[in-house]
Scaffold this motif. Sequence first.
Motif, PDB file in Angstrom:
ATOM      1  N   MET A   1     -31.041 -47.242 -18.282  1.00  0.00           N
ATOM      2  CA  MET A   1     -31.061 -46.071 -17.017  1.00  0.00           C
ATOM      3  C   MET A   1     -29.915 -44.929 -17.155  1.00  0.00           C
ATOM      4  N   TRP A   2     -29.352 -45.120 -17.964  1.00  0.00           N
ATOM      5  CA  TRP A   2     -28.350 -43.836 -18.020  1.00  0.00           C
ATOM      6  C   TRP A   2     -28.973 -42.827 -18.866  1.00  0.00           C
ATOM      7  N   PHE A   3     -28.835 -41.720 -18.467  1.00  0.00           N
ATOM      8  CA  PHE A   3     -29.486 -40.489 -19.201  1.00  0.00           C
ATOM      9  C   PHE A   3     -28.647 -40.286 -20.444  1.00  0.00           C
ATOM     10  N   LYS A   4     -28.973 -40.041 -21.479  1.00  0.00           N
ATOM     11  CA  LYS A   4     -28.764 -39.497 -22.784  1.00  0.00           C
ATOM     12  C   LYS A   4     -28.471 -38.226 -22.813  1.00  0.00           C
ATOM     13  N   ASN A   5     -29.380 -37.331 -22.555  1.00  0.00           N
ATOM     14  CA  ASN A   5     -29.231 -35.985 -22.531  1.00  0.00           C
ATOM     15  C   ASN A   5     -29.996 -35.378 -21.422  1.00  0.00           C
ATOM     16  N   ILE A   6     -29.756 -34.111 -21.104  1.00  0.00           N
ATOM     17  CA  ILE A   6     -30.241 -33.212 -19.984  1.00  0.00           C
ATOM     18  C   ILE A   6     -30.787 -31.939 -20.155  1.00  0.00           C
ATOM     19  N   GLN A   7     -32.016 -31.887 -19.814  1.00  0.00           N
ATOM     20  CA  GLN A   7     -32.459 -30.514 -19.753  1.00  0.00           C
ATOM     21  C   GLN A   7     -32.754 -30.117 -18.331  1.00  0.00           C
ATOM     22  N   PRO A   8     -31.847 -29.228 -17.883  1.00  0.00           N
ATOM     23  CA  PRO A   8     -31.859 -28.823 -16.359  1.00  0.00           C
ATOM     24  C   PRO A   8     -32.579 -27.636 -15.790  1.00  0.00           C
ATOM     25  N   TYR A   9     -33.157 -27.806 -14.610  1.00  0.00           N
ATOM     26  CA  TYR A   9     -34.188 -26.960 -14.127  1.00  0.00           C
ATOM     27  C   TYR A   9     -33.837 -26.838 -12.666  1.00  0.00           C
ATOM     28  N   ARG A  10     -33.962 -25.538 -12.167  1.00  0.00           N
ATOM     29  CA  ARG A  10     -33.521 -25.366 -10.755  1.00  0.00           C
ATOM     30  C   ARG A  10     -34.761 -25.024 -10.062  1.00  0.00           C
ATOM     31  N   LEU A  11     -34.823 -25.756  -8.785  1.00  0.00           N
ATOM     32  CA  LEU A  11     -35.991 -25.429  -7.924  1.00  0.00           C
ATOM     33  C   LEU A  11     -35.841 -24.202  -7.258  1.00  0.00           C
ATOM     34  N   THR A  12     -36.654 -23.391  -7.454  1.00  0.00           N
ATOM     35  CA  THR A  12     -36.714 -22.050  -6.757  1.00  0.00           C
ATOM     36  C   THR A  12     -37.127 -21.815  -5.296  1.00  0.00           C
ATOM     37  N   LYS A  13     -37.769 -23.129  -4.858  1.00  0.00           N
ATOM     38  CA  LYS A  13     -38.352 -23.084  -3.453  1.00  0.00           C
ATOM     39  C   LYS A  13     -38.138 -24.679  -2.862  1.00  0.00           C
ATOM     40  N   THR A  14     -37.941 -24.536  -1.871  1.00  0.00           N
ATOM     41  CA  THR A  14     -37.627 -26.023  -1.180  1.00  0.00           C
ATOM     42  C   THR A  14     -39.110 -26.835  -1.118  1.00  0.00           C
ATOM     43  N   ILE A  15     -38.936 -27.789  -1.678  1.00  0.00           N
ATOM     44  CA  ILE A  15     -40.343 -28.596  -1.653  1.00  0.00           C
ATOM     45  C   ILE A  15     -40.027 -30.095  -0.440  1.00  0.00           C
ATOM     46  N   ASP A  16     -40.942 -30.326   0.443  1.00  0.00           N
ATOM     47  CA  ASP A  16     -40.863 -31.677   0.962  1.00  0.00           C
ATOM     48  C   ASP A  16     -41.244 -32.550   0.425  1.00  0.00           C
ATOM     49  N   TRP A  17     -40.282 -33.293  -0.356  1.00  0.00           N
ATOM     50  CA  TRP A  17     -40.585 -34.290  -1.385  1.00  0.00           C
ATOM     51  C   TRP A  17     -40.804 -35.597  -0.398  1.00  0.00           C
ATOM     52  N   GLN A  18     -42.286 -36.115  -0.310  1.00  0.00           N
ATOM     53  CA  GLN A  18     -42.562 -37.284   0.338  1.00  0.00           C
ATOM     54  C   GLN A  18     -42.865 -38.370  -0.577  1.00  0.00           C
ATOM     55  N   THR A  19     -42.130 -39.521  -0.637  1.00  0.00           N
ATOM     56  CA  THR A  19     -42.232 -40.491  -1.708  1.00  0.00           C
ATOM     57  C   THR A  19     -43.489 -41.178  -1.848  1.00  0.00           C
ATOM     58  N   ASN A  20     -44.060 -41.442  -0.732  1.00  0.00           N
ATOM     59  CA  ASN A  20     -45.368 -42.121  -0.795  1.00  0.00           C
ATOM     60  C   ASN A  20     -46.692 -41.250  -1.105  1.00  0.00           C
ATOM     61  N   ASP A  21     -46.639 -39.854  -0.858  1.00  0.00           N
ATOM     62  CA  ASP A  21     -47.420 -39.086  -1.356  1.00  0.00           C
ATOM     63  C   ASP A  21     -47.271 -38.746  -2.823  1.00  0.00           C
ATOM     64  N   LEU A  22     -46.145 -38.687  -3.203  1.00  0.00           N
ATOM     65  CA  LEU A  22     -45.991 -38.400  -4.876  1.00  0.00           C
ATOM     66  C   LEU A  22     -46.280 -39.586  -5.303  1.00  0.00           C
ATOM     67  N   GLU A  23     -46.121 -40.895  -4.826  1.00  0.00           N
ATOM     68  CA  GLU A  23     -46.410 -42.005  -5.585  1.00  0.00           C
ATOM     69  C   GLU A  23     -47.915 -41.886  -5.976  1.00  0.00           C
ATOM     70  N   GLN A  24     -48.813 -41.463  -4.976  1.00  0.00           N
ATOM     71  CA  GLN A  24     -50.334 -41.447  -4.919  1.00  0.00           C
ATOM     72  C   GLN A  24     -50.692 -40.192  -6.151  1.00  0.00           C
ATOM     73  N   GLN A  25     -49.954 -39.228  -5.923  1.00  0.00           N
ATOM     74  CA  GLN A  25     -50.355 -38.091  -7.016  1.00  0.00           C
ATOM     75  C   GLN A  25     -49.913 -38.498  -8.324  1.00  0.00           C
TER      76      GLN A  25
ATOM     77  N   PRO B   1     -42.357 -24.965  -8.208  1.00  0.00           N
ATOM     78  CA  PRO B   1     -41.588 -23.520  -8.646  1.00  0.00           C
ATOM     79  C   PRO B   1     -40.010 -24.003  -9.199  1.00  0.00           C
ATOM     80  N   VAL B   2     -39.850 -24.035 -10.643  1.00  0.00           N
ATOM     81  CA  VAL B   2     -38.877 -24.317 -11.200  1.00  0.00           C
ATOM     82  C   VAL B   2     -38.560 -23.006 -12.230  1.00  0.00           C
ATOM     83  N   ALA B   3     -37.134 -23.017 -12.484  1.00  0.00           N
ATOM     84  CA  ALA B   3     -36.820 -21.939 -13.426  1.00  0.00           C
ATOM     85  C   ALA B   3     -35.546 -22.551 -14.282  1.00  0.00           C
ATOM     86  N   PRO B   4     -35.319 -22.211 -15.319  1.00  0.00           N
ATOM     87  CA  PRO B   4     -34.065 -22.509 -16.049  1.00  0.00           C
ATOM     88  C   PRO B   4     -32.842 -22.068 -15.299  1.00  0.00           C
ATOM     89  N   LEU B   5     -31.603 -22.998 -15.469  1.00  0.00           N
ATOM     90  CA  LEU B   5     -30.518 -22.492 -14.648  1.00  0.00           C
ATOM     91  C   LEU B   5     -29.955 -21.287 -15.218  1.00  0.00           C
TER      92      LEU B   5
END
Length: 305
Positions: free
Chosen positions: A1-25, A162-166
């Motif tokens: 579970m514990w991450f060993k590395n990170i590649q970070p990205y910034r969301l440039t716009k707000t997204i309404d993340w709905q877990t059930n919808d994302l699960e289906q997608q 909509p993501v971009a590098p930090l």
Amino acid sequence: MWFKNIQPYRLTKTIDWQTNDLEQQLEALSFTPATSQEISKLGFVPALGPKASHAMVHDSDGNLLIAIEKEEKMLPASVIREELEERISQLETDQGRPARKAEKEAMKDDIIAVLLPRAFSRRKQVRALIMPKQQLILVDSSSAARAEELLSLLRQAIGSLPVAPLMPNTLPEEAMADWVRTGNVGNNFTVLEEAELKSLAEAGGSIRLKDLPLDSDEVRAYLDSGLLVSKLGMDWAESLSFVLNADLSLKRLKFADVLQEQNEEIDKKEDLIARLDADLALMCGEFARVWPALLDAMGGVDDTL
């Protein structure tokens, strides 16, 4: 579970993340093994692993864990090259002329098609943590290319991402050089005895330092000569250590034992989901604090990009 590395990205716009919808997608693009004629296959897999849950998305207090799996067939380039050279030689001997480019390409495709059913497969999983409150997506991978594969598949699943590098207001190389020079970072960060100094000159080299004090006159002389810091070992609040890279990726993450042991009373054999969820909550809590602190130490994020 514990991450060993990170590649970070910034969301440039707000997204309404709905877990059930994302699960289906994500389910629509779930991983299936490569067929005998497919050289690679990519798809989403259960976030916590099939032994815990078959859910493609795991929600931990609004933070969403997802995972992909990639299968690649291993075809030795030397074997393909030798067979191709033999076929080209045979064609040129039989027809008394050089093989055309299109013929060579057709031969190579045929060789790969013949070898694929007998090729060994290699599978690799990559996980990512979507943190909407921090507008971050953190990919657990040492490879930027692997991280981009995950983001590309996620974009395909949800239609837009909509993501971009930090991009902090201070160049990471300059900020790290200043931290080494002054020994002061602030925000509960401590510089460790590991760094890589790099020249900006076209033919310039690099110097790797490990288990050596960075406040020495020799290191200062390197910095004064124009070398920048491309990698720096750091500790945050005696809770998390890592190597910070110039692209803001983190390598060799190590969470303190005292942190990881907080959930030892939850037996994995008796309740695997509860243990993984508790560990994920601890990790998310650390990330929610360390990233703002790190970016603040670099003058904040450039929101114009």
